[in-house]
Design a protein around this motif. Sequence first.
Motif, PDB file in Angstrom:
ATOM      1  N   ARG A 160      96.362 -17.132 -23.679  1.00 30.22           N
ATOM      2  CA  ARG A 160      95.167 -18.016 -24.009  1.00 30.22           C
ATOM      3  C   ARG A 160      94.418 -18.115 -22.822  1.00 30.22           C
ATOM      4  O   ARG A 160      93.048 -18.088 -23.203  1.00 30.22           O
ATOM      5  CB  ARG A 160      95.913 -19.619 -24.271  1.00 30.22           C
ATOM      6  N   ILE A 161      94.698 -17.939 -21.679  1.00 28.05           N
ATOM      7  CA  ILE A 161      93.725 -18.130 -20.439  1.00 28.05           C
ATOM      8  C   ILE A 161      92.859 -16.632 -20.593  1.00 28.05           C
ATOM      9  O   ILE A 161      91.645 -16.667 -20.610  1.00 28.05           O
ATOM     10  CB  ILE A 161      94.568 -18.119 -19.180  1.00 28.05           C
ATOM     11  N   ILE A 162      93.513 -15.600 -20.774  1.00 28.20           N
ATOM     12  CA  ILE A 162      92.878 -14.377 -20.829  1.00 28.20           C
ATOM     13  C   ILE A 162      91.938 -14.174 -21.986  1.00 28.20           C
ATOM     14  O   ILE A 162      90.686 -13.677 -21.856  1.00 28.20           O
ATOM     15  CB  ILE A 162      93.887 -12.963 -21.031  1.00 28.20           C
ATOM     16  N   LYS A 163      92.486 -14.890 -23.131  1.00 26.04           N
ATOM     17  CA  LYS A 163      91.704 -14.814 -24.456  1.00 26.04           C
ATOM     18  C   LYS A 163      90.378 -15.756 -24.303  1.00 26.04           C
ATOM     19  O   LYS A 163      89.284 -15.369 -25.045  1.00 26.04           O
ATOM     20  CB  LYS A 163      92.420 -15.124 -25.393  1.00 26.04           C
ATOM     21  N   ALA A 203      81.795 -23.717 -18.992  1.00 29.50           N
ATOM     22  CA  ALA A 203      82.899 -24.105 -18.494  1.00 29.50           C
ATOM     23  C   ALA A 203      83.626 -25.057 -19.963  1.00 29.50           C
ATOM     24  O   ALA A 203      84.576 -24.667 -20.264  1.00 29.50           O
ATOM     25  CB  ALA A 203      82.994 -25.168 -17.447  1.00 29.50           C
ATOM     26  N   PHE A 204      82.611 -25.586 -20.517  1.00 27.16           N
ATOM     27  CA  PHE A 204      82.761 -26.233 -21.977  1.00 27.16           C
ATOM     28  C   PHE A 204      83.170 -25.102 -23.091  1.00 27.16           C
ATOM     29  O   PHE A 204      84.041 -25.504 -23.704  1.00 27.16           O
ATOM     30  CB  PHE A 204      81.588 -26.920 -22.407  1.00 27.16           C
ATOM     31  N   ILE A 205      82.504 -24.237 -23.097  1.00 27.89           N
ATOM     32  CA  ILE A 205      82.786 -22.919 -23.701  1.00 27.89           C
ATOM     33  C   ILE A 205      84.092 -22.414 -23.749  1.00 27.89           C
ATOM     34  O   ILE A 205      85.078 -22.371 -24.694  1.00 27.89           O
ATOM     35  CB  ILE A 205      81.689 -21.686 -24.116  1.00 27.89           C
ATOM     36  N   THR A 206      84.465 -22.236 -22.482  1.00 23.16           N
ATOM     37  CA  THR A 206      85.895 -21.729 -22.155  1.00 23.16           C
ATOM     38  C   THR A 206      86.680 -22.711 -22.128  1.00 23.16           C
ATOM     39  O   THR A 206      87.881 -22.286 -22.978  1.00 23.16           O
ATOM     40  CB  THR A 206      85.819 -21.539 -20.585  1.00 23.16           C
ATOM     41  N   ALA A 207      86.667 -24.015 -22.110  1.00 23.01           N
ATOM     42  CA  ALA A 207      87.794 -25.017 -22.332  1.00 23.01           C
ATOM     43  C   ALA A 207      88.034 -25.127 -23.763  1.00 23.01           C
ATOM     44  O   ALA A 207      89.132 -25.151 -24.216  1.00 23.01           O
ATOM     45  CB  ALA A 207      87.291 -26.423 -21.864  1.00 23.01           C
ATOM     46  N   THR A 208      87.125 -25.082 -24.528  1.00 18.23           N
ATOM     47  CA  THR A 208      87.076 -25.170 -25.989  1.00 18.23           C
ATOM     48  C   THR A 208      87.829 -23.995 -26.725  1.00 18.23           C
ATOM     49  O   THR A 208      88.544 -24.188 -27.344  1.00 18.23           O
ATOM     50  CB  THR A 208      85.631 -25.346 -26.879  1.00 18.23           C
ATOM     51  N   ARG A 209      87.200 -22.829 -26.229  1.00 22.43           N
ATOM     52  CA  ARG A 209      87.747 -21.448 -26.587  1.00 22.43           C
ATOM     53  C   ARG A 209      89.565 -21.660 -26.308  1.00 22.43           C
ATOM     54  O   ARG A 209      90.376 -21.142 -27.111  1.00 22.43           O
ATOM     55  CB  ARG A 209      87.486 -20.358 -25.766  1.00 22.43           C
ATOM     56  N   PHE A 210      89.933 -21.873 -25.199  1.00 20.34           N
ATOM     57  CA  PHE A 210      91.278 -22.182 -24.768  1.00 20.34           C
ATOM     58  C   PHE A 210      91.930 -23.082 -25.590  1.00 20.34           C
ATOM     59  O   PHE A 210      93.157 -22.923 -26.257  1.00 20.34           O
ATOM     60  CB  PHE A 210      91.452 -22.629 -23.249  1.00 20.34           C
ATOM     61  N   SER A 211      91.488 -24.452 -25.766  1.00 17.91           N
ATOM     62  CA  SER A 211      92.216 -25.401 -26.610  1.00 17.91           C
ATOM     63  C   SER A 211      92.019 -25.546 -27.831  1.00 17.91           C
ATOM     64  O   SER A 211      92.958 -26.135 -28.683  1.00 17.91           O
ATOM     65  CB  SER A 211      91.904 -26.810 -25.736  1.00 17.91           C
ATOM     66  N   ILE A 227      80.625 -16.433 -15.230  1.00 11.97           N
ATOM     67  CA  ILE A 227      82.204 -16.362 -15.800  1.00 11.97           C
ATOM     68  C   ILE A 227      83.024 -17.499 -15.684  1.00 11.97           C
ATOM     69  O   ILE A 227      82.724 -18.211 -14.676  1.00 11.97           O
ATOM     70  CB  ILE A 227      82.836 -15.137 -14.882  1.00 11.97           C
ATOM     71  N   GLY A 228      83.497 -18.221 -16.705  1.00  9.70           N
ATOM     72  CA  GLY A 228      84.451 -19.090 -16.693  1.00  9.70           C
ATOM     73  C   GLY A 228      85.974 -18.813 -16.887  1.00  9.70           C
ATOM     74  O   GLY A 228      86.135 -18.012 -17.908  1.00  9.70           O
ATOM     75  N   VAL A 229      86.642 -19.330 -16.382  1.00 10.15           N
ATOM     76  CA  VAL A 229      88.208 -18.873 -16.474  1.00 10.15           C
ATOM     77  C   VAL A 229      88.909 -20.209 -16.262  1.00 10.15           C
ATOM     78  O   VAL A 229      88.994 -21.172 -15.324  1.00 10.15           O
ATOM     79  CB  VAL A 229      88.635 -17.842 -15.484  1.00 10.15           C
ATOM     80  N   VAL A 230      89.913 -20.468 -17.066  1.00  7.79           N
ATOM     81  CA  VAL A 230      90.726 -21.756 -17.112  1.00  7.79           C
ATOM     82  C   VAL A 230      91.772 -21.550 -15.873  1.00  7.79           C
ATOM     83  O   VAL A 230      92.349 -20.398 -15.670  1.00  7.79           O
ATOM     84  CB  VAL A 230      91.859 -21.804 -18.415  1.00  7.79           C
ATOM     85  N   SER A 231      91.739 -22.447 -15.081  1.00 11.94           N
ATOM     86  CA  SER A 231      92.464 -22.312 -13.616  1.00 11.94           C
ATOM     87  C   SER A 231      93.658 -23.314 -13.687  1.00 11.94           C
ATOM     88  O   SER A 231      94.599 -23.160 -12.774  1.00 11.94           O
ATOM     89  CB  SER A 231      91.579 -22.711 -12.497  1.00 11.94           C
ATOM     90  N   HIS A 232      93.700 -24.291 -14.499  1.00 14.66           N
ATOM     91  CA  HIS A 232      94.681 -25.293 -14.529  1.00 14.66           C
ATOM     92  C   HIS A 232      94.939 -25.825 -15.936  1.00 14.66           C
ATOM     93  O   HIS A 232      93.893 -26.395 -16.527  1.00 14.66           O
ATOM     94  CB  HIS A 232      94.869 -26.571 -13.384  1.00 14.66           C
ATOM     95  N   VAL A 233      96.121 -26.212 -16.539  1.00 15.30           N
ATOM     96  CA  VAL A 233      96.354 -26.616 -17.574  1.00 15.30           C
ATOM     97  C   VAL A 233      97.277 -27.913 -17.404  1.00 15.30           C
ATOM     98  O   VAL A 233      98.314 -27.647 -17.010  1.00 15.30           O
ATOM     99  CB  VAL A 233      96.965 -25.800 -18.542  1.00 15.30           C
ATOM    100  N   GLY A 234      96.899 -29.117 -17.730  1.00 13.27           N
ATOM    101  CA  GLY A 234      97.896 -30.191 -17.568  1.00 13.27           C
ATOM    102  C   GLY A 234      98.022 -30.724 -19.347  1.00 13.27           C
ATOM    103  O   GLY A 234      97.828 -29.769 -20.019  1.00 13.27           O
ATOM    104  N   ASN A 235      98.631 -31.964 -19.220  1.00 13.67           N
ATOM    105  CA  ASN A 235      98.970 -32.614 -20.524  1.00 13.67           C
ATOM    106  C   ASN A 235      97.599 -32.786 -21.334  1.00 13.67           C
ATOM    107  O   ASN A 235      97.506 -32.316 -22.717  1.00 13.67           O
ATOM    108  CB  ASN A 235      99.550 -33.720 -20.385  1.00 13.67           C
ATOM    109  N   THR A 236      96.704 -33.559 -20.959  1.00 17.90           N
ATOM    110  CA  THR A 236      95.653 -33.768 -21.796  1.00 17.90           C
ATOM    111  C   THR A 236      94.200 -33.220 -21.169  1.00 17.90           C
ATOM    112  O   THR A 236      93.127 -33.248 -21.539  1.00 17.90           O
ATOM    113  CB  THR A 236      95.048 -35.244 -22.019  1.00 17.90           C
ATOM    114  N   SER A 237      94.513 -32.578 -19.961  1.00 15.12           N
ATOM    115  CA  SER A 237      93.189 -31.895 -19.206  1.00 15.12           C
ATOM    116  C   SER A 237      93.536 -30.632 -18.642  1.00 15.12           C
ATOM    117  O   SER A 237      94.545 -30.229 -18.820  1.00 15.12           O
ATOM    118  CB  SER A 237      92.876 -32.751 -17.932  1.00 15.12           C
ATOM    119  N   LEU A 238      92.364 -29.876 -18.640  1.00 13.91           N
ATOM    120  CA  LEU A 238      92.244 -28.656 -18.018  1.00 13.91           C
ATOM    121  C   LEU A 238      91.111 -28.417 -17.139  1.00 13.91           C
ATOM    122  O   LEU A 238      90.050 -29.227 -17.247  1.00 13.91           O
ATOM    123  CB  LEU A 238      92.357 -27.543 -19.115  1.00 13.91           C
TER     124      LEU A 238
END
Length: 127
Positions: free
Chosen positions: A6-9, A42-50, A77-88
């Motif tokens: 998911r992070i890569i995608k 960052a918003f686009i990246t977070a939305t695409r991830f979750s 360039i935006g990349v997810v760096s950490h995933v928590g329970n309700t946050s990233l």
Amino acid sequence: MSIEQRIIKSKTSIFKAVFPNTTNHYDTLFGGAALQLMDEVAFITATRFSRKRVVTVSSDKVDFTHPIPAGTLVELIGVVSHVGNTSLKVQVEIYIEQMYSEDRKMAIQGEFTFVAVDENKNPVAVL
């Protein structure tokens, strides 16, 4: 799909041209404009991830290491760096590219934290 997949995608890259209407009196990209672009990526990246509704809750340690002159191109360039329970967290880097040469260098980097929310704005699981 695994978290790593998911992070890569969800990695997001956007190019922009730096025009005079986004620069300050030094003819470089205004810091507020840079932060707006970074939050957007960052918003686009977070939305695409979750694939959930997300809201920005913080921006952490944004480093402006090189000014970005008018008349250049920037890649964000935006990349997810950490995933928590309700946050990233999403790491965002801005690279400067000269329009008419191969010169390229990183100018700004920072991290943005998002929380996934439901339709009532209550936190929900990111995954």
